[in-house]
Design an enzyme around this catalytic site. Structure first.
Site, PDB file in Angstrom:
ATOM      1  N   ASN A   9       0.867  -1.184   0.000  1.00  0.00           N
ATOM      2  CA  ASN A   9       0.000   0.000   0.000  1.00  0.00           C
ATOM      3  C   ASN A   9       0.900   1.229   0.000  1.00  0.00           C
ATOM      4  O   ASN A   9       1.524   1.544   1.010  1.00  0.00           O
ATOM      5  CB  ASN A   9      -0.888  -0.034   1.256  1.00  0.00           C
ATOM      6  CG  ASN A   9      -1.721   1.227   1.408  1.00  0.00           C
ATOM      7  OD1 ASN A   9      -1.780   2.064   0.507  1.00  0.00           O
ATOM      8  ND2 ASN A   9      -2.367   1.374   2.559  1.00  0.00           N
ATOM      9  N   TRP A  10       0.961   1.881  -1.142  1.00  0.00           N
ATOM     10  CA  TRP A  10       1.885   3.024  -1.265  1.00  0.00           C
ATOM     11  C   TRP A  10       1.363   4.272  -0.562  1.00  0.00           C
ATOM     12  O   TRP A  10       2.081   5.255  -0.435  1.00  0.00           O
ATOM     13  CB  TRP A  10       2.128   3.355  -2.747  1.00  0.00           C
ATOM     14  CG  TRP A  10       2.793   2.265  -3.531  1.00  0.00           C
ATOM     15  CD1 TRP A  10       3.236   1.041  -3.063  1.00  0.00           C
ATOM     16  CD2 TRP A  10       3.127   2.297  -4.924  1.00  0.00           C
ATOM     17  NE1 TRP A  10       3.806   0.332  -4.084  1.00  0.00           N
ATOM     18  CE2 TRP A  10       3.752   1.077  -5.246  1.00  0.00           C
ATOM     19  CE3 TRP A  10       2.940   3.243  -5.940  1.00  0.00           C
ATOM     20  CZ2 TRP A  10       4.205   0.779  -6.534  1.00  0.00           C
ATOM     21  CZ3 TRP A  10       3.382   2.948  -7.219  1.00  0.00           C
ATOM     22  CH2 TRP A  10       4.013   1.729  -7.511  1.00  0.00           C
ATOM     23  N   LYS A  11       0.106   4.272  -0.179  1.00  0.00           N
ATOM     24  CA  LYS A  11      -0.510   5.452   0.442  1.00  0.00           C
ATOM     25  C   LYS A  11      -0.289   6.676  -0.471  1.00  0.00           C
ATOM     26  O   LYS A  11      -0.318   6.538  -1.684  1.00  0.00           O
ATOM     27  CB  LYS A  11       0.028   5.644   1.858  1.00  0.00           C
ATOM     28  CG  LYS A  11      -0.102   4.341   2.688  1.00  0.00           C
ATOM     29  CD  LYS A  11       0.162   4.489   4.138  1.00  0.00           C
ATOM     30  CE  LYS A  11      -0.035   3.135   4.826  1.00  0.00           C
ATOM     31  NZ  LYS A  11       0.162   3.186   6.262  1.00  0.00           N
ATOM     32  N   HIS A  95      -9.411   1.235   5.308  1.00  0.00           N
ATOM     33  CA  HIS A  95      -8.093   1.412   5.936  1.00  0.00           C
ATOM     34  C   HIS A  95      -8.233   2.352   7.139  1.00  0.00           C
ATOM     35  O   HIS A  95      -9.018   3.300   7.094  1.00  0.00           O
ATOM     36  CB  HIS A  95      -7.099   1.980   4.915  1.00  0.00           C
ATOM     37  CG  HIS A  95      -5.690   1.918   5.417  1.00  0.00           C
ATOM     38  ND1 HIS A  95      -5.193   2.822   6.319  1.00  0.00           N
ATOM     39  CD2 HIS A  95      -4.681   1.025   5.174  1.00  0.00           C
ATOM     40  CE1 HIS A  95      -3.927   2.495   6.608  1.00  0.00           C
ATOM     41  NE2 HIS A  95      -3.602   1.406   5.929  1.00  0.00           N
ATOM     42  N   GLU A  97      -6.509   4.729   8.140  1.00  0.00           N
ATOM     43  CA  GLU A  97      -6.287   6.151   7.829  1.00  0.00           C
ATOM     44  C   GLU A  97      -7.529   6.767   7.205  1.00  0.00           C
ATOM     45  O   GLU A  97      -7.839   7.942   7.433  1.00  0.00           O
ATOM     46  CB  GLU A  97      -5.045   6.290   6.924  1.00  0.00           C
ATOM     47  CG  GLU A  97      -3.773   5.997   7.714  1.00  0.00           C
ATOM     48  CD  GLU A  97      -2.634   5.415   6.905  1.00  0.00           C
ATOM     49  OE1 GLU A  97      -2.661   5.472   5.661  1.00  0.00           O
ATOM     50  OE2 GLU A  97      -1.692   4.876   7.532  1.00  0.00           O
ATOM     51  N   GLU A 167      -4.988  -4.775  10.721  1.00  0.00           N
ATOM     52  CA  GLU A 167      -3.929  -3.784  10.892  1.00  0.00           C
ATOM     53  C   GLU A 167      -4.155  -3.033  12.206  1.00  0.00           C
ATOM     54  O   GLU A 167      -4.947  -2.081  12.247  1.00  0.00           O
ATOM     55  CB  GLU A 167      -3.950  -2.784   9.736  1.00  0.00           C
ATOM     56  CG  GLU A 167      -3.714  -3.401   8.378  1.00  0.00           C
ATOM     57  CD  GLU A 167      -3.176  -2.382   7.380  1.00  0.00           C
ATOM     58  OE1 GLU A 167      -2.111  -2.626   6.829  1.00  0.00           O
ATOM     59  OE2 GLU A 167      -3.831  -1.338   7.176  1.00  0.00           O
ATOM     60  N   GLY A 173       3.061   2.318  10.668  1.00  0.00           N
ATOM     61  CA  GLY A 173       4.019   3.407  10.480  1.00  0.00           C
ATOM     62  C   GLY A 173       4.782   3.782  11.743  1.00  0.00           C
ATOM     63  O   GLY A 173       5.430   4.822  11.799  1.00  0.00           O
ATOM     64  N   SER A 213       3.878  -2.192  10.083  1.00  0.00           N
ATOM     65  CA  SER A 213       5.341  -2.263  10.199  1.00  0.00           C
ATOM     66  C   SER A 213       5.914  -3.624   9.802  1.00  0.00           C
ATOM     67  O   SER A 213       6.875  -4.105  10.390  1.00  0.00           O
ATOM     68  CB  SER A 213       5.784  -1.875  11.617  1.00  0.00           C
ATOM     69  OG  SER A 213       5.390  -0.542  11.909  1.00  0.00           O
ATOM     70  N   GLY A 234       3.097  -1.190   4.176  1.00  0.00           N
ATOM     71  CA  GLY A 234       3.141   0.230   3.848  1.00  0.00           C
ATOM     72  C   GLY A 234       4.558   0.640   3.487  1.00  0.00           C
ATOM     73  O   GLY A 234       5.015   0.458   2.364  1.00  0.00           O
TER      74      GLY A 234
END
Ligand code: 13P
Length: 254
Positions: A9-11, A95, A97, A167, A173, A213, A234
């Protein structure tokens, strides 16, 4: 045996040029990988060019979010139809976020899951507790609600085909990974819940990724757990070396 699925997931990272260079390297280095599914989820602006580079390869493309409607006056959104048209096979929904910064709800996630299956796209449906929820012993209640409502518009066959991703928000992160035991405990609880609602055959098929992570140095232990069927990565998906480190561990088990 469930086939492992490793997704990056490149965000909100990488330009079209950077993303294209990354997937060109991944495509070449994954050419002989055969025992798992590999997915990259670029930022929306890069989906189409990335899908062009990956056409005919074993790496699939995912969106990071979608609307549930096919089209309409929803400025800034994009639909499952458009994501499919751009080359996606998967779409990440729910997600943390999105839940945290963009008010995504369990009900919205359920509508998105329904819309994605209606367009033959596979949702990667994320669930996970915050640190506060974990510390107040609410982890299992929070996740049970996210799973129950998130899957509520799907048939048992669709649930068998979906990808779930556990997650823990406190591990995203932060460099702080759930221990393999902590992750496995939640994965097993999710699978048990799926069995209770949709039957054991469905629960045996549904794939549940771990995210938070994940990197080459902890992938072996996490992916070695009986109910962990892959990783949603990520930070370590943003360079070919870091992402390949996770993939090559799995491949070496062939
Ligand atoms: P990190 O691997 O950077 O912790 O991110 C995990 C994640 O949110 C993947 O969706």
């Amino acid at each position: 045996m469930r086939r492992k699925i490793i997704a990056g997931n490149w965000k909100m990272n990488l330009t079209v040029a950077e993303g294209t260079a990354l997937v060109t390297a991944l495509r070449d280095r994954c050419a002989k990988v055969s025992n798992m599914d590999i997915v990259v989820a670029p930022t929306a602006t890069a989906i189409y060019p990335i899908a062009q580079v990956l056409a005919g390869s074993m790496i699939a493309v995912a969106g990071q979010n979608c609307h549930w409607a096919d089209k309409g006056a929803y400025t800034g959104e994009f639909s499952p139809v458009q994501l499919k048209d751009a080359g996606c096979k998967y779409v990440i929904i729910g997600h943390s976020e999105r839940r945290q910064y963009f008010a995504e709800t369990n009900e919205g996630v359920a509508k998105k899951a329904r819309a994605l299956f209606d367009h033959q796209l596979t949702p990667i449906l994320c669930v996970g507790e915050t640190l506060e929820e974990r510390e107040s012993n609410k982890t299992f209640d929070v996740i049970a609600e996210q799973v129950k409502v998130g899957l509520s518009a799907l048939s048992a066959d669709e649930v068998a085909a979906i990808v779930l991703a556990y997650e823990p928000v406190w591990a995203i992160g932060t460099g702080r990974t759930a221990t393999p035991e902590q992750a496995e405990e939640v994965h097993a609880a999710i699978r048990k819940q799926v069995a209770e609602i949709y039957g054991q055959a469905t629960a045996d098929k549904v794939r549940i990724q771990y995210g938070g992570s994940v990197k080459a140095s902890n992938a072996a232990q996490l992916l070695g757990q009986p109910d962990i069927d892959g990783a949603l990565v990520g930070g370590a998906s943003l360079t070919a070396d870091a992402f390949m480190g996770i993939i090559l561990y799995e491949e070496s088990k062939k």
